[in-house]
Design an enzyme around this catalytic site. Structure first.
Site, PDB file in Angstrom:
ATOM      1  N   GLU A 207     -19.099   7.656  32.142  1.00  0.00           N
ATOM      2  CA  GLU A 207     -19.518   8.208  29.983  1.00  0.00           C
ATOM      3  C   GLU A 207     -17.907   9.659  29.593  1.00  0.00           C
ATOM      4  O   GLU A 207     -17.507  10.334  28.833  1.00  0.00           O
ATOM      5  CB  GLU A 207     -20.195   9.153  29.208  1.00  0.00           C
ATOM      6  CG  GLU A 207     -21.912   8.014  29.606  1.00  0.00           C
ATOM      7  CD  GLU A 207     -22.289   8.159  28.220  1.00  0.00           C
ATOM      8  OE1 GLU A 207     -22.780   9.638  27.749  1.00  0.00           O
ATOM      9  OE2 GLU A 207     -23.317   7.576  28.170  1.00  0.00           O
ATOM     10  N   ASP A 244     -29.541  15.747  28.931  1.00  0.00           N
ATOM     11  CA  ASP A 244     -30.053  14.526  29.035  1.00  0.00           C
ATOM     12  C   ASP A 244     -30.960  14.373  30.267  1.00  0.00           C
ATOM     13  O   ASP A 244     -29.664  14.034  31.243  1.00  0.00           O
ATOM     14  CB  ASP A 244     -29.550  13.510  28.654  1.00  0.00           C
ATOM     15  CG  ASP A 244     -30.043  11.954  28.584  1.00  0.00           C
ATOM     16  OD1 ASP A 244     -31.351  12.059  28.651  1.00  0.00           O
ATOM     17  OD2 ASP A 244     -29.175  11.065  28.407  1.00  0.00           O
ATOM     18  N   ASP A 314     -35.355   9.152  23.824  1.00  0.00           N
ATOM     19  CA  ASP A 314     -34.415   7.568  24.182  1.00  0.00           C
ATOM     20  C   ASP A 314     -35.231   7.123  24.787  1.00  0.00           C
ATOM     21  O   ASP A 314     -35.420   5.933  24.123  1.00  0.00           O
ATOM     22  CB  ASP A 314     -33.543   8.479  24.942  1.00  0.00           C
ATOM     23  CG  ASP A 314     -32.470   7.512  24.844  1.00  0.00           C
ATOM     24  OD1 ASP A 314     -32.378   6.254  23.867  1.00  0.00           O
ATOM     25  OD2 ASP A 314     -31.733   7.202  25.799  1.00  0.00           O
ATOM     26  N   LYS A 339     -30.441   4.075  19.164  1.00  0.00           N
ATOM     27  CA  LYS A 339     -29.264   3.292  19.755  1.00  0.00           C
ATOM     28  C   LYS A 339     -29.037   2.012  19.141  1.00  0.00           C
ATOM     29  O   LYS A 339     -30.573   1.844  19.077  1.00  0.00           O
ATOM     30  CB  LYS A 339     -29.243   2.974  21.025  1.00  0.00           C
ATOM     31  CG  LYS A 339     -28.925   4.886  21.999  1.00  0.00           C
ATOM     32  CD  LYS A 339     -28.936   3.764  23.580  1.00  0.00           C
ATOM     33  CE  LYS A 339     -29.010   5.797  24.214  1.00  0.00           C
ATOM     34  NZ  LYS A 339     -29.843   5.995  25.136  1.00  0.00           N
ATOM     35  N   ARG A 368     -23.562   4.489  24.083  1.00  0.00           N
ATOM     36  CA  ARG A 368     -24.239   4.274  25.254  1.00  0.00           C
ATOM     37  C   ARG A 368     -23.250   4.119  26.324  1.00  0.00           C
ATOM     38  O   ARG A 368     -21.687   4.700  25.952  1.00  0.00           O
ATOM     39  CB  ARG A 368     -24.483   2.533  25.035  1.00  0.00           C
ATOM     40  CG  ARG A 368     -25.452   1.932  24.455  1.00  0.00           C
ATOM     41  CD  ARG A 368     -26.793   2.666  24.094  1.00  0.00           C
ATOM     42  NE  ARG A 368     -27.164   2.878  25.307  1.00  0.00           N
ATOM     43  CZ  ARG A 368     -28.348   2.299  25.887  1.00  0.00           C
ATOM     44  NH1 ARG A 368     -29.151   1.136  24.530  1.00  0.00           N
ATOM     45  NH2 ARG A 368     -28.852   1.883  26.615  1.00  0.00           N
ATOM     46  N   SER A 369     -23.080   3.981  27.734  1.00  0.00           N
ATOM     47  CA  SER A 369     -22.875   3.859  28.863  1.00  0.00           C
ATOM     48  C   SER A 369     -21.226   3.199  28.845  1.00  0.00           C
ATOM     49  O   SER A 369     -20.195   3.490  29.241  1.00  0.00           O
ATOM     50  CB  SER A 369     -22.752   4.431  30.311  1.00  0.00           C
ATOM     51  OG  SER A 369     -23.917   2.930  30.813  1.00  0.00           O
ATOM     52  N   LYS A 390     -24.164  11.667  19.011  1.00  0.00           N
ATOM     53  CA  LYS A 390     -23.949  11.918  20.789  1.00  0.00           C
ATOM     54  C   LYS A 390     -23.036  10.300  21.172  1.00  0.00           C
ATOM     55  O   LYS A 390     -23.431   9.386  21.553  1.00  0.00           O
ATOM     56  CB  LYS A 390     -25.203  11.188  20.828  1.00  0.00           C
ATOM     57  CG  LYS A 390     -25.028  12.092  22.907  1.00  0.00           C
ATOM     58  CD  LYS A 390     -26.539  10.858  23.505  1.00  0.00           C
ATOM     59  CE  LYS A 390     -26.516  11.657  25.369  1.00  0.00           C
ATOM     60  NZ  LYS A 390     -27.526  10.673  25.768  1.00  0.00           N
TER      61      LYS A 390
END
Length: 437
Positions: A207, A244, A314, A339, A368-369, A390
């Site tokens: 990320e 996180d 999450d 998400k 997302r990554s 985020k």
């Protein structure tokens, strides 16, 4: 303009990790068009929508030809003639067509790209930017979110070199989104310089955060505080830390295995360790502090620290309105990560955010990554008045595209639309504490 869906076209494109993903273009009878790309996660909750991948040896089993076939065939046939302005109706048709709890028949990747593309097409038909169309559709007040930005990457996003997945900063003391980004840019650069001086900088993680070498998870926290100070900030004033933990990623049989430190903790010991961090560092937010199946641990952690920090679910809540309602009944968490691909459709994501607000929870729209140039979530966070966003770090174009889009939205809405510290006024930062207090 006629807003019935005329055709859908899916194509294979590539995400930030070089993996195949699904892009969908929707065209309406009146000529309006919309396009969106499905992201993909590396750290995934077991209860979230699943991507449809082809399997086998080709492209490491990650190809998406089956998902493309579903969009161009079954999905296109089912949605043709539906009104794109009726997002809930379109998404309900997708859900009924799939018919599985986790979107495994059509593929969560096929469904989320389609759902988002329809939203874009409806905005195009209305002649409105996406954020404004979202605000008008869901009767919300648009705002510019507080960014949550990764400085050090860990966990599944960085070869598990550090157990904790994200070490991030927020700048609730900033006067504008632009100022928040500027402060973060200085911290990110300072963190890189510190790691370079120590001979421990080894590139960037999935990320975009620094992918360093640490001897312990707490050393990463210490270094982040040092970077905040090196950037000319006082930790706990304008700038706070967000973590996180992604605890499900290293949970084993009800215990937590910290590989970096070669030790295993019980749920109570995990809570105690995180509590000591909260007492020692300017932490305002912690995501997934316990595993997705550790209900008792999450309840206990929230009871102990829920009035001091934002506790985000999450993997624990997987953008699911029913799970948010159950967590609220349990008094577990006080915020939910949103998400869209975790839910599978726009409507389910909006329903989850509504459930969060009903429960008194905060909402954080998240990337997302495995990301792309798609900037839908910047518009969703603004149009839904979510309050926080985020995206990842402050490098790599799939991340910066989303931060830069927020700057453009801010130009339209004005700096007064920036929420600043509003989501955190009753948390650690809002109580005016400082590091070590």
């Amino acid at each position: 303009m006629t807003t019935e869906i005329k055709l859908l076209q899916a194509r294979r494109v590539w995400d930030s990790r070089g993996n195949p993903t699904v892009e969908v273009t929707v065209e309406l009878e009146g000529g309006a068009r919309g396009r969106a790309i499905a992201p993909a996660g590396a750290s995934r909750g077991t209860r979230e929508a699943v991507d449809l991948r082809d399997g086998g040896s080709r492209l490491r089993g990650l190809d998406v030809q089956g998902a493309l076939t579903n969009v161009n065939g079954k999905i296109a046939a089912a949605l043709k003639g539906l009104n794109a302005e009726d997002q809930a109706g379109v998404d309900a048709a997708l859900i009924a067509l799939d018919g599985t709890p986790l979107k495994s028949a059509l593929g969560g990747n096929a469904m989320v790209a389609t759902s988002l593309a329809v939203l874009h097409a409806a905005a195009d038909a209305a002649g409105a930017p996406l954020w404004k169309h979202v605000a008008q559709t869901y009767q919300g007040t648009a705002s510019i979110p507080l960014p949550e930005i990764q400085i050090f990457g860990g966990g599944a996003h960085a070869g598990r070199r550090v157990d904790v997945q994200d070490f991030m900063v927020m700048v609730p003391g900033a006067g504008s989104f632009d100022e928040a980004l500027e402060v973060t840019a200085e911290i990110y650069a300072a963190a890189g310089a510190i790691m370079s001086q120590k001979g421990r900088s080894v590139g960037v993680a999935d990320e975009g955060g620094w992918w360093p070498v640490f001897d312990s998870n707490e050393e990463a926290l210490e270094t982040l505080v040092a970077a905040i100070e090196a950037a000319g900030e006082k930790p706990g004033e304008r700038v706070v830390i967000s973590l996180d933990i992604a605890a499900s990623e290293f949970a084993e049989d009800g215990r937590y295995r910290l590989a970096l430190e070669d030790r295993t903790l019980s749920s109570d010991e995990m809570i105690a360790m995180l509590g000591s961090w909260i007492n020692s560092y300017p932490i305002a937010s912690i995501e997934d502090p316990l595993a997705e199946d550790d209900r008792a641990g999450m309840c206990a952690f929230t009871k102990a620290y829920g009035e001091r920090v934002q506790i985000i679910g999450d993997d624990y809540l997987v953008t699911n309105a029913k799970l948010v309602a159950a967590a609220a009944e349990d008094r577990a968490c006080n915020a939910v990560l949103i998400k869209v691909n975790q839910a599978g459709t726009v409507s389910e994501s909006v329903e989850t955010l509504a459930a969060a607000w009903k429960a008194g929870y905060r909402g954080i729209v998240s990337a997302r990554s495995g990301e792309t140039e798609d900037v839908s979530i910047s518009h969703l966070s603004a149009g839904l008045n979510a309050g926080q966003l985020k995206v990842g770090s402050f490098t790599r174009s799939e991340r910066m595209a989303k931060w830069n889009e927020c700057l453009r939205i801010q130009d339209e809405l004005g700096e007064n639309a920036f929420v600043g510290g509003a989501p955190l006024v009753d948390t650690w930062w809002g109580k005016g504490r400082t590091a070590g207090a």
